[in-house]
Design a protein around this motif. Structure first.
Motif, PDB file in Angstrom:
ATOM      1  N   ILE A   1     118.798   3.559 -16.681  1.00 36.64           N
ATOM      2  CA  ILE A   1     120.343   4.061 -17.361  1.00 36.64           C
ATOM      3  C   ILE A   1     121.402   3.632 -16.158  1.00 36.64           C
ATOM      4  O   ILE A   1     122.691   4.002 -16.256  1.00 36.64           O
ATOM      5  N   LYS A   2     120.966   2.981 -14.936  1.00 32.26           N
ATOM      6  CA  LYS A   2     121.773   2.919 -13.760  1.00 32.26           C
ATOM      7  C   LYS A   2     122.649   3.948 -13.224  1.00 32.26           C
ATOM      8  O   LYS A   2     123.620   3.971 -12.831  1.00 32.26           O
ATOM      9  N   ALA A   3     121.620   5.025 -12.971  1.00 30.14           N
ATOM     10  CA  ALA A   3     122.139   6.118 -12.412  1.00 30.14           C
ATOM     11  C   ALA A   3     121.706   6.019 -10.869  1.00 30.14           C
ATOM     12  O   ALA A   3     120.843   6.463 -10.375  1.00 30.14           O
ATOM     13  N   HIS A   4     122.708   5.134 -10.261  1.00 30.76           N
ATOM     14  CA  HIS A   4     122.081   4.629  -8.719  1.00 30.76           C
ATOM     15  C   HIS A   4     122.263   6.041  -7.944  1.00 30.76           C
ATOM     16  O   HIS A   4     121.692   5.814  -6.807  1.00 30.76           O
ATOM     17  N   ASP A   5     123.022   7.101  -8.018  1.00 32.38           N
ATOM     18  CA  ASP A   5     123.228   8.200  -7.083  1.00 32.38           C
ATOM     19  C   ASP A   5     121.910   9.004  -7.047  1.00 32.38           C
ATOM     20  O   ASP A   5     121.247   9.275  -5.992  1.00 32.38           O
ATOM     21  N   GLN A   6     121.330   9.205  -8.421  1.00 31.03           N
ATOM     22  CA  GLN A   6     119.958   9.683  -8.484  1.00 31.03           C
ATOM     23  C   GLN A   6     119.124   8.914  -7.852  1.00 31.03           C
ATOM     24  O   GLN A   6     118.048   9.132  -7.189  1.00 31.03           O
ATOM     25  N   CYS A   7     118.669   7.533  -8.292  1.00 30.49           N
ATOM     26  CA  CYS A   7     118.078   6.604  -7.999  1.00 30.49           C
ATOM     27  C   CYS A   7     118.091   6.374  -6.385  1.00 30.49           C
ATOM     28  O   CYS A   7     116.757   6.186  -5.435  1.00 30.49           O
ATOM     29  N   ALA A   8     119.069   6.504  -5.533  1.00 25.99           N
ATOM     30  CA  ALA A   8     119.162   6.557  -4.130  1.00 25.99           C
ATOM     31  C   ALA A   8     118.523   7.699  -3.522  1.00 25.99           C
ATOM     32  O   ALA A   8     117.670   7.592  -2.589  1.00 25.99           O
ATOM     33  N   LYS A   9     118.544   8.833  -3.932  1.00 23.68           N
ATOM     34  CA  LYS A   9     117.975  10.062  -3.499  1.00 23.68           C
ATOM     35  C   LYS A   9     116.328  10.079  -3.975  1.00 23.68           C
ATOM     36  O   LYS A   9     115.556  10.508  -2.815  1.00 23.68           O
ATOM     37  N   ILE A  10     116.106   9.678  -5.134  1.00 20.09           N
ATOM     38  CA  ILE A  10     114.734   9.521  -5.328  1.00 20.09           C
ATOM     39  C   ILE A  10     113.836   8.568  -4.543  1.00 20.09           C
ATOM     40  O   ILE A  10     112.703   8.837  -4.041  1.00 20.09           O
ATOM     41  N   ALA A  11     114.466   7.457  -4.493  1.00 18.20           N
ATOM     42  CA  ALA A  11     113.908   6.453  -3.821  1.00 18.20           C
ATOM     43  C   ALA A  11     113.570   6.744  -2.297  1.00 18.20           C
ATOM     44  O   ALA A  11     112.455   6.405  -1.533  1.00 18.20           O
ATOM     45  N   ALA A  12     114.497   7.741  -1.603  1.00 21.16           N
ATOM     46  CA  ALA A  12     114.421   7.926  -0.392  1.00 21.16           C
ATOM     47  C   ALA A  12     113.241   9.034  -0.349  1.00 21.16           C
ATOM     48  O   ALA A  12     112.490   8.938   0.637  1.00 21.16           O
ATOM     49  N   ASP A  13     113.093  10.055  -1.247  1.00 24.39           N
ATOM     50  CA  ASP A  13     111.997  10.972  -1.291  1.00 24.39           C
ATOM     51  C   ASP A  13     110.602  10.227  -1.413  1.00 24.39           C
ATOM     52  O   ASP A  13     109.688  10.791  -0.839  1.00 24.39           O
ATOM     53  N   ILE A  14     110.552   9.344  -2.192  1.00 25.75           N
ATOM     54  CA  ILE A  14     109.686   8.385  -2.399  1.00 25.75           C
ATOM     55  C   ILE A  14     108.934   8.037  -1.147  1.00 25.75           C
ATOM     56  O   ILE A  14     107.649   7.762  -0.841  1.00 25.75           O
ATOM     57  N   SER A  15     109.926   7.237  -0.453  1.00 24.62           N
ATOM     58  CA  SER A  15     109.467   6.732   0.969  1.00 24.62           C
ATOM     59  C   SER A  15     109.047   7.705   1.918  1.00 24.62           C
ATOM     60  O   SER A  15     108.020   7.330   2.810  1.00 24.62           O
ATOM     61  N   TYR A  16     109.544   8.994   1.905  1.00 26.11           N
ATOM     62  CA  TYR A  16     108.961   9.841   2.738  1.00 26.11           C
ATOM     63  C   TYR A  16     107.552  10.340   2.408  1.00 26.11           C
ATOM     64  O   TYR A  16     106.686  10.429   3.332  1.00 26.11           O
ATOM     65  N   LEU A  17     107.274  10.405   1.112  1.00 28.01           N
ATOM     66  CA  LEU A  17     105.897  10.590   0.615  1.00 28.01           C
ATOM     67  C   LEU A  17     104.795   9.492   0.987  1.00 28.01           C
ATOM     68  O   LEU A  17     103.858  10.012   1.066  1.00 28.01           O
ATOM     69  N   PHE A  18     105.282   8.266   1.100  1.00 32.54           N
ATOM     70  CA  PHE A  18     104.459   7.169   1.546  1.00 32.54           C
ATOM     71  C   PHE A  18     104.254   7.013   3.073  1.00 32.54           C
ATOM     72  O   PHE A  18     103.316   6.322   3.451  1.00 32.54           O
ATOM     73  N   SER A  19     105.175   7.824   3.779  1.00 36.04           N
ATOM     74  CA  SER A  19     104.745   7.724   5.131  1.00 36.04           C
ATOM     75  C   SER A  19     103.860   8.832   5.663  1.00 36.04           C
ATOM     76  O   SER A  19     103.906   9.769   5.186  1.00 36.04           O
ATOM     77  N   PRO A  20     103.136   8.395   6.518  1.00 41.38           N
ATOM     78  CA  PRO A  20     102.936   7.089   7.299  1.00 41.38           C
ATOM     79  C   PRO A  20     101.961   6.273   6.623  1.00 41.38           C
ATOM     80  O   PRO A  20     101.362   5.279   7.519  1.00 41.38           O
ATOM     81  N   ALA A  21     101.423   6.576   5.563  1.00 37.07           N
ATOM     82  CA  ALA A  21     100.003   5.862   5.165  1.00 37.07           C
ATOM     83  C   ALA A  21     100.309   4.539   4.923  1.00 37.07           C
ATOM     84  O   ALA A  21      99.436   3.522   4.982  1.00 37.07           O
TER      85      ALA A  21
END
Length: 672
Positions: free
Chosen positions: A149-169
């Motif tokens: 639905i192109k909710a870019h504000d929510q996507c930016a925050k969620i993508a940032a949280d996902i990157s933290y969860l994948f770190s450092p593996a």
């Protein structure tokens, strides 16, 4: 305009199916628009940092309005916002209740935006209770839905949280989602999401420097500087003030690890701004980080008075607040201990150590309580998922029964001839299906009960083993004798050896306490702990024995092993083998490490030239001594045998060499 276009298409193509398709598209587009109730809830959520009471009240009003209008979509979104607000307030029970309610209600709708909010709340809950795999599953699903639905504000925050969860593996995925967060933030043109995304990407660049890309330090510095500039320029539009503080701390930390000489002015300026943000908005983690970095900087610089003043100021500020942060106080008192050692002020060290021990114990109690709460939340969440499946089975049963009634009515319309036959076979089929579904329902209930029993039993067993492990690591007689020897040195004015051994004793105590709470540690850390322990034993026994620790060339000292497995056997070798030995002959303790790569095993061989197993057992019989630490080590290795069948140990009598006696212990340790 849409109606006119639709009319022209119908007139040209005379196609009814195209008209229906366009109506569905328009309906779906309207469904994705933000409702007035959601706007109220979102505005209330934006006040969670400035006025938490007003924030909750406004969101509750939005929820009541949604219930009054019987709008499930708005209810789900309101529950999701309330769940995320409770995460900010650290209320785990309310957080769990709101997130589960949102997720359950979302099953009744097919709206993408609604499902996206529900899965976001559930992902945030799983992340909060340290269930990383589940958190990634929910957040990735939410990210996919918001992207549609192109909710870019929510996507930016969620993508940032996902990157933290994948770190450092997984550095590749950290980079991927941090970059996508930046792209969504650029499209959203929202200051909050832009700062959120830049912090994630800055974290990736900083981690990259630690991985060996030191030549990119200038690029990373420029990026973090621009992040701070954006945060300062748009601070009024940024709701999460803690993110502004994090930007300052990250930049200061990068300066502290940069090329020498360090830019002291920039370092202290950014830390000062971070401290101001933390005090103004009462952000504990920012305050702890900024004061800690300043104190560490002055301590390394040699200005111990300034470092001590900063830590004391931090403690006074914390004690002036209406609540007590035991973690922060323990951290500051630990820093004051280190400063006292560097200043050779042992009286201050003792007073700081007393307070550190007090708050560290309180911190440990809070951590244990949080672990129990998280385990309980994970269990409750799993149980609710089972309940949902159970309800779905009941709904399916109800639907099947409805279909049965419709079938019977249809058969009656066809004719009396086929009615009895059709009714008989259908009734038989659905009754059998009902029995199967009821059996599945019963199995689900039994599974929930079994999960509850196993969770409680496993948690109790693990906590019991950890408590026993902590009690067994430090022998009270060893502590008493070591401190007695150190006191004797001090009284004899052997100050330098006394301070050296006191530092070793403090370091050993800290290592054992820290490592006993870790699942795995590096081999070189274990070896360092063993050296400290053996050297203190040498002091206690008046240097009556020597020791040697040898690692085979094939052994990587960075391999990960379970902590504190070897020390109990060293203790037995010294206490029951070398200590009773005649003083005329020098004792010798040898520790060798070899690695079996194919079996994923590290073999530790411990040899001593003590009195041997037979004589030692006779002494144990007289003393009625039972080795608690060896028993616990045996239990730990037995638990590891499920995944590592070669794990274990054996104790052998050393073969007589020129009339000499001794003992050999061979330990097979799983490595990761």
């Amino acid at each position: 305009m849409h109606e006119k276009t639709t009319f022209n298409l119908i007139k040209i193509h005379k196609s009814k199916w195209l008209f229906c398709f366009l109506i569905l598209c328009i309906t779906n587009l309207k469904a994705q628009q933000i409702s007035s109730i959601e706007k109220i809830a979102a505005y209330g959520y934006s006040k969670r940092f400035s006025d938490s009471s007003a924030s909750k009240k406004m969101q509750q009003q939005a929820l009541e309005l949604a219930k009054k209008r019987k709008n499930i979509d708005d209810e789900v979104i309101c529950y999701s916002y309330l769940a995320l607000t409770q995460r900010r307030l650290l209320h785990i029970k309310e957080f769990t209740r709101y997130a589960d309610t949102a997720f359950i209600l979302a099953e009744k709708t097919n709206k993408i935006r609604v499902k996206a909010f529900a899965t976001l709340a559930m992902g945030a809950l799983k992340s909060y209770i340290d269930d990383k795999p589940q958190a990634l599953d929910y957040l990735l699903k939410s990210y996919s839905l918001f992207s549609k639905i192109k909710a870019h504000d929510q996507c930016a925050k969620i993508a940032a949280d996902i990157s933290y969860l994948f770190s450092p593996a997984s550095p590749e995925k950290v980079q991927k989602y941090a970059q996508e967060a930046m792209e969504h933030a650029a499209k959203a043109r929202d200051a909050e999401s832009q700062l959120y995304a830049r912090l994630a990407y800055g974290g990736y660049l900083t981690d990259k420097l630690e991985s060996g890309y030191s030549n990119e330090w200038e690029n990373t510095l420029d990026f973090l500087k621009n992040t701070v500039i954006i945060a300062e320029k748009k601070s009024f539009d940024i709701i999460s003030k803690s993110n502004i503080g994090i930007a300052y701390v990250n930049l200061a930390d990068l300066y502290s690890r940069g090329p020498k000489p360090i830019n002291e002015e920039a370092l202290l300026q950014n830390l000062g701004k971070a401290t101001d943000i933390a005090k103004k908005y009462n952000i504990k983690i920012i305050y702890r980080s900024s004061i800690g970095l300043q104190g560490m900087y002055y301590s390394e610089k040699g200005d111990y008075a300034k470092a001590e003043m900063l830590f004391i100021e931090g403690i006074k500020y914390q004690l002036s607040l209406p609540y007590t942060d035991n973690y922060l106080l323990a951290t500051f008192y630990n820093c004051l201990k280190e400063v006292a050692v560097k200043r050779n002020d042992y009286e201050a060290y003792y007073s700081y150590d007393t307070l550190y021990t007090k708050y560290n114990q309180l911190k440990y109690n809070e951590t244990t309580q949080k672990l129990l709460q998280n385990a309980d939340a994970r269990f409750e969440s799993s149980k609710k998922m089972e309940r949902i499946k159970q309800l779905e089975l009941e709904n399916e049963l109800e639907q099947q029964n409805k279909l049965l009634g419709y079938g019977i009515a249809g058969v009656l319309l066809i004719g009396l001839v086929f009615m009895f036959r059709s009714y008989y076979f259908r009734q038989r089929y659905y009754l059998k299906r009902e029995e199967i579904l009821k059996q599945e329902q019963t199995n689900s209930e039994l599974k929930v009960q079994l999960m509850e029993k196993e969770t409680i039993e496993n948690l109790a067993a693990r906590l019991s083993l950890e408590r026993r492990l902590l009690r067994s690591q430090m022998d009270p007689h060893f502590i008493f004798n070591a401190l007695g020897n150190i006191q004797s040195m001090i009284l004899q004015k052997d100050t330098i050896p006394a301070v050296s051994y006191l530092n070793k004793f403090a370091k050993l105590t800290r290592q054992i306490l820290e490592q006993s709470r870790q699942e795995l540690i590096a081999l070189h850390e274990e070896v360092e702990t063993l050296k400290n322990y053996i050297e203190l034993q040498q002091l206690r026994l008046n240097n009556s024995f020597e020791y040697a620790i040898v690692c085979d060339e094939s052994v990587d000292d960075d391999i990960l092993i379970p902590p504190l497995l070897i020390q109990p056997f060293i203790e037995n070798a010294v206490e029951h083998g070398l200590k009773p030995k005649s003083k005329e002959e020098k004792g010798m303790l040898q520790i060798n490490f070899t690695q079996q790569t194919d079996q994923k095993n590290l073999i530790c061989t411990i040899k001593d030239n003590g009195i041997g197993l037979t004589a030692s057992r006779k002494l144990k019989t007289k003393e009625n001594h039972q080795s608690l630490s060896t028993t616990i080590t045996h239990e730990r290795l037995s638990k590891m045998q499920k995944d590592h069948p070669y794990a274990g140990f054996k104790v052998l009598e050393r073969e007589s060499e020129n009339g000499k006696t001794g003992c050999i212990v061979i330990i097979n340790i799983p490595i990761s």
